[in-house]
Design an enzyme around this catalytic site. Structure first.
Site, PDB file in Angstrom:
ATOM      1  CG  PHE A 118      -0.424   0.669   2.428  1.00 39.60           C
ATOM      2  CD1 PHE A 118       0.431   0.014   3.282  1.00 39.60           C
ATOM      3  CD2 PHE A 118      -0.774   1.979   2.719  1.00 39.60           C
ATOM      4  CE1 PHE A 118       0.937   0.633   4.405  1.00 39.60           C
ATOM      5  CE2 PHE A 118      -0.274   2.615   3.844  1.00 39.60           C
ATOM      6  CZ  PHE A 118       0.587   1.945   4.693  1.00 39.60           C
ATOM      7  CE  LYS A 119       5.252   1.274   4.622  1.00 37.73           C
ATOM      8  NZ  LYS A 119       4.631  -0.049   4.930  1.00 37.73           N
TER       9      LYS A 119
END
Ligand SMILES: *Cc1c(COP(=O)(O)O)cnc(C)c1O
Length: 482
Positions: A118-119
């Site tokens: 998700f980064k």
């Protein structure tokens, strides 16, 4: 009126969004926060529900970055969030876990980006913002960081094609998974430098701190960071709570304004802090469930009111490694809100933390504020993680990664139908093959591209634990505008 930023520990002005873009940390040790959170009316929020992800991102980020024009932000967001990079037209699609006809559980996919975690959702936008800002000022930037896996990789993939930016990323030798190594170390761009350290992640971080402590060096070499306290990352993450809410309204047939709960696999508290910001802006979010693994610093706080960061030796190595943290860097921003955005009070708590190693809010008026924010918590562990991966696979034919499994495990304890629960998917299972194999007894299928990536030549340089050697390397390779 331009939004101003202040330090959590004093009223010290830190400037506008672009002033704090490269540095989230204040001189007094506090973190940059907006002087006030913008609050949107229900009408204003519902009017955004038809927007494509890049347009939505531009609107939300603009609320915090009003020293950049909406038009510029739209251009940058359109370059950051492409179908090509995120492999899905919605960028962050919501999938309902269909079981009974009345399922109220969904997964918000945040890990379809270039590094499958998700980064990327924040880092891709950060890369565009950095490049734009540096061009405006005719400057260059050399990003220095430490990683145990996901952050470094995400930063490198976001910066690899950006002009005027180089990356020096320290990683612990022999402590990363085969896949993580292949993903990071196979990058061949001349301005991406993977430096391996003989030691742990903490040793890597200590070296970064040692270099950054030399302020003259830091400024002459134009060194910056992209760590989890970067406010632009927090802002970019607020966007997918809006996108998730809008999709949940349509998937579950809600009326606009009805609550949706979210569950967030948490480590440094960046992801869930963004949810807290979205809720503070007026998005109809009910509970924000903080899911931790065995490193339960945050769960302990929400159960008892006591915040007690751990020592390195007390931090466990787990099978959801991206949540293995000793302290939650962004937590200070949340506590700032709990104490009524009072910097003296906040500074007092962090002094107490420095002196006694903990503080306790139980019985304090600030403790009652927790309820209003909707944050609740739970902790997962290895056996629960594996069991959840198995159950989700059996019931829904879906493989979830170990971090997402921690979220789904904890979410079960907070379901309150008919309110939907949206669990954030923070990584894809293929990144954590060993644990997936242990859980499901079969390997995760791998695309031909990923198989090819694992066979690519890897490019790293071992720097031991030599801080002076690291500085020399930076001196030789930093991009410094002439
Ligand atoms: C970074 C990360 C987390 C933790 O997110 P925070 O913002 O640090 O709370 C959870 N899962 C995965 C896969 C991650 O990479």
């Amino acid at each position: 009126m331009t939004m101003r930023y202040v330090s959590t520990r004093s009223a010290t002005a830190m400037g506008s969004f672009t002033d704090i873009l490269l540095e989230g940390l204040a001189q007094d040790g506090g973190l940059a926060v907006p002087q006030a959170i913008p609050i949107w009316s229900p009408e204003a929020i519902s009017s955004l529900s038809g927007l494509a992800y890049p347009q939505l991102a531009a609107r939300v980020v603009h609320a915090f970055a009003d020293d950049l024009s909406l038009e510029i932000l739209e251009v940058l967001a359109s370059k950051a969030y492409t179908v090509e990079k995120f492999r899905h037209p919605s960028i962050a699609p919501l999938t309902v876990l269909q079981e009974a006809p009345h399922s109220r559980l969904a997964v918000l996919e945040l890990s379809n980006g270039p590094t499958m975690a998700f980064k990327d959702m924040a880092m891709q936008m950060l890369g565009q913002l950095f490049e734009y800002q540096l061009k405006q000022k005719g400057q260059t930037l050399n990003i220095l960081g430490a990683t145990s896996g996901d952050t470094g990789s995400s930063a490198e993939y976001a910066m690899r094609d950006k002009q005027g930016i180089s990356v020096f990323m320290l990683s612990p030798e022999g402590r990363m998974s085969q896949f993580q190594k292949a993903q990071m170390y196979s990058l061949q761009e001349p301005h991406i430098h993977n430096l391996t350290v003989t030691g742990s992640f903490d040793d890597c971080q200590d070296m970064v701190k040692a270099v950054s402590a030399d302020l003259a060096f830091k400024s002459s070499m134009r060194i910056g960071t992209v760590n989890s306290i970067n406010w632009a990352r927090i802002t970019a993450q607020v966007v997918y709570y809006f996108a998730g809410y809008f999709q949940a309204v349509s998937a579950f047939g809600l009326r606009f304004g009805e609550l949706v709960d979210f569950c967030v696999p948490s480590g440094n508290f960046g992801n869930v802090l963004s949810g807290h910001v979205a809720k503070s802006m007026g998005l109809p979010v009910g509970q924000l469930v903080v899911a931790t693994n065995e490193n339960n610093v945050l769960d302990e706080f929400f159960r008892t009111g006591c915040y007690r960061p751990r020592k390195s030796a007390e931090t466990y190595v787990t099978s959801s490694p991206s949540m293995d943290i000793s302290k939650a860097s962004n937590f200070e921003r949340y506590v700032y809100d709990l104490v009524g955005r009072d910097p003296q009070r906040l500074a007092g708590l962090w002094r107490e933390l420095a002196e006694r190693g903990e503080f306790n809010l139980a019985g304090d008026p600030a403790w009652h504020a927790v309820e209003r924010t909707g944050l609740v918590s739970g902790a997962s562990h290895h056996a629960a993680r594996l069991e959840t991966i198995r159950k989700v696979y059996d019931r829904f034919k879906r493989r979830v990664d170990p971090h997402t499994a921690d979220g789904l495990f904890v979410a079960q304890q907070f379901l309150r139908p008919p309110i939907p629960m949206v669990c954030l998917e923070t990584a894809l299972p293929v990144k954590f093959e060993e644990t997936m194999l242990e859980a499901l007894n079969e390997p995760v299928p791998k695309s031909p591209e990923l198989q090819a990536m694992e066979k690519m030549q890897q490019r790293t340089l071992s720097i031991g634990q030599d801080v002076e050697g690291l500085k020399d390397f930076i001196r030789q390779h930093a991009l410094v505008a002439t």
